[in-house]
Motif scaffolding. Structure first.
Motif: not given
Length: 176
Positions: A65, A87-88, A92, A95, A114-117, A133, A138, A143
């Motif tokens: 992304n 990266t988003g 988010c 992923s 779960n979107c966590n980096d 994760q 957010s 999540t």
């Protein structure tokens, strides 16, 4: 069998058992480049936003992304394993995809997480890869913790015990 293994592994973690992975060891010098990782089959490069191994695109193609990062997380026999991080944005941040690389091809999984980096990677039983994760919160979503296990023997993913679809539609693993 994969579901039973994943459940047993989750029970081990929740009951205080541990699975150990060695921390990465870096040689003195400049820090590693997050867009390059060396495999036994050539340089893994994500600087263009897509993954190439020795200059060849993966099948299916893996695309990030905002950015796409790569790190080598292990090897089993004649196969190397990479972790891609797409990266988003603040809703988010990340992923992940696991890429299986051997002499014939490089095959990524669908992106997951779960979107966590924030994450850690562990090799389980010397061959399966776990991406852990913590819970992610957010302004838009909460999540739970995600423990995603890639089974080397079945080439399947399971997140918190539920089997995930590993294939990518239209021959594109998209980290959006």
């Amino acid at each position: 069998m994969f579901r039973n293994f994943t459940f047993a592994w989750l029970v081990l973690l929740s009951s205080g058992g541990s699975v150990h992975a060695a921390p990465p060891q870096y040689l003195p010098g400049p820090p590693p480049d997050p867009h390059h990782a060396q495999t036994r089959f050539g340089d893994a490069d994500t600087s263009s936003g897509t993954l190439t191994i020795a200059g060849q695109a993966t099948t299916p193609r893996a695309m990030g992304n905002g950015a796409l990062f790569v790190e080598k997380v292990g090897q089993v026999g004649d196969t190397d394993y990479l972790l891609l991080t797409s990266t988003g944005n603040a809703l988010c941040p990340a992923s992940f995809s696991i890429v299986r690389v051997d002499s014939g091809m490089a095959t990524p999984t669908a992106f997951f997480g779960n979107c966590n980096d924030i994450h850690r990677v562990q090799i389980v039983h010397g061959q399966d890869i776990a991406v852990i994760q913590p819970e992610f919160t957010s302004s838009e979503a909460d999540t739970p913790q995600a423990i995603t296990v890639y089974s080397n023997s079945t080439r399947r993913l399971a997140e918190n015990g539920a089997v995930l679809h590993t294939g990518c539609p239209n021959n594109l693993c998209d980290g959006l």
